[in-house]
Write a protein that holds these residues in place. Structure first.
Motif, mmCIF file in Angstrom:
data_model
loop_
_atom_site.group_PDB
_atom_site.id
_atom_site.type_symbol
_atom_site.label_atom_id
_atom_site.label_comp_id
_atom_site.label_asym_id
_atom_site.label_seq_id
_atom_site.Cartn_x
_atom_site.Cartn_y
_atom_site.Cartn_z
ATOM 1 N N LEU A 274 1.080 -0.488 -0.106
ATOM 2 C CA LEU A 274 -0.190 0.099 0.216
ATOM 3 C C LEU A 274 1.294 1.339 -0.125
ATOM 4 C CD1 LEU A 274 -2.686 -1.236 2.516
ATOM 5 C CD2 LEU A 274 -2.679 -0.846 0.499
ATOM 6 N N ALA A 275 1.526 1.446 0.987
ATOM 7 C CA ALA A 275 2.632 2.309 0.342
ATOM 8 C C ALA A 275 3.198 2.691 -0.555
ATOM 9 C CB ALA A 275 3.916 2.410 2.068
ATOM 10 N N THR A 276 3.483 1.814 -1.629
ATOM 11 C CA THR A 276 3.969 1.805 -2.510
ATOM 12 C C THR A 276 2.945 2.190 -3.886
ATOM 13 O OG1 THR A 276 6.023 0.297 -2.830
ATOM 14 C CG2 THR A 276 5.314 0.822 -4.795
ATOM 15 N N TYR A 277 1.937 1.225 -3.325
ATOM 16 C CA TYR A 277 0.442 1.965 -4.458
ATOM 17 C C TYR A 277 0.526 3.341 -4.089
ATOM 18 C CZ TYR A 277 -3.814 0.330 -6.690
ATOM 19 O OH TYR A 277 -4.635 0.871 -7.970
ATOM 20 N N LEU A 278 1.019 4.182 -2.907
ATOM 21 C CA LEU A 278 0.038 5.412 -2.462
ATOM 22 C C LEU A 278 0.798 6.424 -2.801
ATOM 23 C CD1 LEU A 278 -1.293 5.037 0.444
ATOM 24 C CD2 LEU A 278 -2.275 6.097 -0.516
ATOM 25 N N GLU A 279 1.710 6.189 -3.620
ATOM 26 C CA GLU A 279 2.882 6.635 -4.454
ATOM 27 C C GLU A 279 1.932 7.665 -5.817
ATOM 28 O OE1 GLU A 279 6.626 5.458 -5.604
ATOM 29 O OE2 GLU A 279 6.447 4.996 -3.546
ATOM 30 N N ARG A 280 1.603 7.010 -6.102
ATOM 31 C CA ARG A 280 0.352 7.610 -6.718
ATOM 32 C C ARG A 280 -0.970 7.998 -6.938
ATOM 33 N NH1 ARG A 280 -1.579 4.905 -11.501
ATOM 34 N NH2 ARG A 280 -1.449 2.898 -10.310
ATOM 35 N N PRO A 281 -1.877 9.071 -6.863
ATOM 36 C CA PRO A 281 -3.028 9.655 -6.631
ATOM 37 C C PRO A 281 -4.315 8.675 -7.479
ATOM 38 C CG PRO A 281 -1.582 11.490 -6.968
ATOM 39 C CD PRO A 281 -0.657 10.755 -7.471
ATOM 40 N N GLU A 282 -3.609 8.623 -8.691
ATOM 41 C CA GLU A 282 -4.556 8.814 -9.607
ATOM 42 C C GLU A 282 -6.032 7.451 -9.032
ATOM 43 O OE1 GLU A 282 -1.827 10.561 -11.776
ATOM 44 O OE2 GLU A 282 -1.348 8.271 -10.099
ATOM 45 N N PRO A 283 -5.102 5.807 -8.767
ATOM 46 C CA PRO A 283 -6.599 4.773 -7.701
ATOM 47 C C PRO A 283 -7.238 5.823 -7.066
ATOM 48 C CG PRO A 283 -4.329 4.191 -8.244
ATOM 49 C CD PRO A 283 -3.419 5.568 -8.551
ATOM 50 N N TYR A 284 -7.121 6.487 -6.389
ATOM 51 C CA TYR A 284 -7.720 6.999 -5.181
ATOM 52 C C TYR A 284 -9.077 7.991 -5.958
ATOM 53 C CZ TYR A 284 -4.480 9.564 -3.564
ATOM 54 O OH TYR A 284 -3.708 10.609 -2.818
ATOM 55 N N LEU A 285 -8.002 8.999 -6.717
ATOM 56 C CA LEU A 285 -8.853 10.244 -7.018
ATOM 57 C C LEU A 285 -9.752 10.207 -8.404
ATOM 58 C CD1 LEU A 285 -5.835 12.767 -7.600
ATOM 59 C CD2 LEU A 285 -7.672 12.726 -5.832
ATOM 60 N N SER A 286 -9.445 9.157 -8.735
ATOM 61 C CA SER A 286 -10.907 8.525 -9.898
ATOM 62 C C SER A 286 -12.255 7.358 -9.025
ATOM 63 C CB SER A 286 -9.983 7.383 -10.398
ATOM 64 O OG SER A 286 -9.300 5.805 -10.391
ATOM 65 N N LEU A 287 -11.905 6.901 -7.875
ATOM 66 C CA LEU A 287 -13.307 5.935 -7.446
ATOM 67 C C LEU A 287 -14.337 6.393 -7.199
ATOM 68 C CD1 LEU A 287 -12.411 3.601 -6.571
ATOM 69 C CD2 LEU A 287 -12.543 4.767 -4.207
ATOM 70 N N PRO A 288 -14.401 8.480 -6.643
ATOM 71 C CA PRO A 288 -16.004 8.870 -6.986
ATOM 72 C C PRO A 288 -16.125 8.668 -8.575
ATOM 73 C CG PRO A 288 -14.463 10.422 -5.872
ATOM 74 C CD PRO A 288 -13.308 9.325 -6.888
ATOM 75 N N ALA A 289 -15.623 8.558 -9.560
ATOM 76 C CA ALA A 289 -16.417 8.072 -11.136
ATOM 77 C C ALA A 289 -16.518 7.006 -10.859
ATOM 78 C CB ALA A 289 -15.667 8.798 -12.077
ATOM 79 N N PHE A 290 -15.783 6.120 -10.704
ATOM 80 C CA PHE A 290 -15.944 4.405 -11.054
ATOM 81 C C PHE A 290 -17.375 4.128 -10.333
ATOM 82 C CE2 PHE A 290 -15.282 0.394 -9.350
ATOM 83 C CZ PHE A 290 -14.429 -0.296 -10.018
ATOM 84 N N TYR A 291 -17.458 4.494 -9.160
ATOM 85 C CA TYR A 291 -18.585 4.389 -8.105
ATOM 86 C C TYR A 291 -19.264 5.156 -8.248
ATOM 87 C CZ TYR A 291 -16.153 0.703 -5.685
ATOM 88 O OH TYR A 291 -16.008 -0.529 -4.966
#
Length: 382
Positions: A274-291
């Motif tokens: 998770l520490a490595t994955y969080l280095e890119r904000p896109e996955p959580y920034l794209s979540l509102p549109a996804f859901y």
């Protein structure tokens, strides 16, 4: 010879989530009850966990969490909410948000303390209060929009009030806090010395152009709050049970005293990934549109049905009134729907201490498109 004892939680049995999931399995029903995705997380995350294991991240993590993960949480919090957080003294990684909730309640609630609980509410709040000798004081949210009646909250405040629990985006309703809500809460907090738990596990699921208003955006609230979130919800990894708590240093110190004897630490390879994955904000920034896309699809599919859909401003839940279909109480209707229509849901009455029944059920739309279409096909036939 048997030894009898008095239960500390005499009213607690098997959760409705377990019950409905088992019922769905027995009857071959599509399970829209329990709040978890039926799709997998990003393949990159799986690879990162595998890499972490091969790199030797297989022993205990520091009790408060891996330093690089706490640093990434701090950066994310600053980026989203403009709140500066010390990763060493104010952030604790936990074994899911439920552990964080229990640790926060245990850290501050003493026998006889009152805790204001806004209902309907997530089912772990009240047992944790009661196990610590606290007294839950219930304030119902306004139906059907599930807004907070701050005057009623004010009327419940006493010299014994230790804690107020807030949840936004709200499970089960999907309601979200407004800027006016934060101002009302600030005014109450200014006049009364209570602490706050802010359950923000659905922080990245806010729709229709709205922004999540974390309590961390208001310094006067942040200084007396435990703010709790969940990577399980954010990254579709509920089985990993990784969450975290942000609180001022003096509250974090007490929180960690409980945490170290509750789970001590959380799975190390998951934290490293998770520490490595969080280095890119896109996955959580794209979540509102996804859901939001899933919400909009599900509501459109149910439009021909006889369900009356209530607004869902956040989370991955959709409430629906069924008074045009049945007069059954919610629990009975949920069981009937599972057995006869082949779709499992959660009755909202189970989120109330007195089983308040508005003839409303909760659907989870964190599902594959084909799952939502198959469920809707069965529901529109009713």
């Amino acid at each position: 010879m048997s030894t009898s004892f008095k239960s500390k939680l005499p009213h607690v049995g098997t959760t409705i989530f377990t019950t409905m999931s088992q019922l769905a399995q027995q009857h071959g029903a599509i399970n829209l009850s329990q709040g978890f995705p039926d799709f997998d997380c990003a393949p990159e995350l799986v690879d990162l966990v595998t890499d972490a294991m091969r790199q030797g991240f297989n022993q205990y993590a520091p009790s408060i969490g891996l330093p690089n993960l706490r640093e990434q949480i701090s950066l994310k919090t600053q980026r989203l909410y403009g709140h500066t957080t010390d990763p060493n003294s104010q952030i604790t990684v936990t074994s899911g948000a439920t552990e964080a909730l229990f640790a926060a309640i245990t850290a501050v609630v003493r026998p006889g303390d009152e805790v204001i609980v806004l209902e309907p509410c997530y089912d772990s709040y009240v047992p944790a209060i009661e196990l610590n000798g606290g007294v839950p004081v219930f304030v119902p949210l306004t139906f059907p929009d599930f807004s907070i009646d701050w005057q009623r909250v004010k009327e419940k405040l006493t010299s014994k009030t230790r804690l107020l629990i807030i949840n936004s985006p709200h499970n089960p309703s999907g309601a979200i806090l407004s800027a006016q809500d934060l101002q009302e809460l600030k005014a109450l907090a200014h006049a009364h010395p209570f602490l706050i738990i802010s359950d923000e596990v659905y922080e990245h699921m806010v729709f229709d152009g709205n922004q999540h208003l974390s309590l961390l955006t208001e310094p006067a609230l942040a200084e007396r709050s435990f703010v709790i979130s969940s990577f399980g919800k954010t990254f579709h990894t509920t089985g990993w049970k990784v969450g975290y708590c942000i609180a001022p240093a003096h509250l974090t110190s007490e929180f960690r005293k409980v945490h170290q004897y509750l789970t001590f630490s959380t799975a190390t390879p998951f934290q490293q990934a998770l520490a490595t994955y969080l280095e890119r904000p896109e996955p959580y920034l794209s979540l509102p549109a996804f859901y939001q896309q899933k919400r909009d699809l599900f509501t459109e599919l149910l439009r021909p049905s006889r369900f009356e859909l209530l607004p869902s401003a956040g989370t991955y839940f959709q409430l629906a009134r069924y008074h045009q279909i049945s007069d059954l109480p919610e629990v009975d209707f949920a069981q009937w729907l599972t057995k006869e229509a082949g779709v499992a849901v959660i009755p909202v009455s189970v989120f109330y201490h007195d089983q308040t029944d508005h003839r409303v059920v909760r659907f989870c739309f964190a599902k594959k498109v084909e799952t939502l279409k198959a469920a809707a096909d069965r529901l529109v036939r009713l």
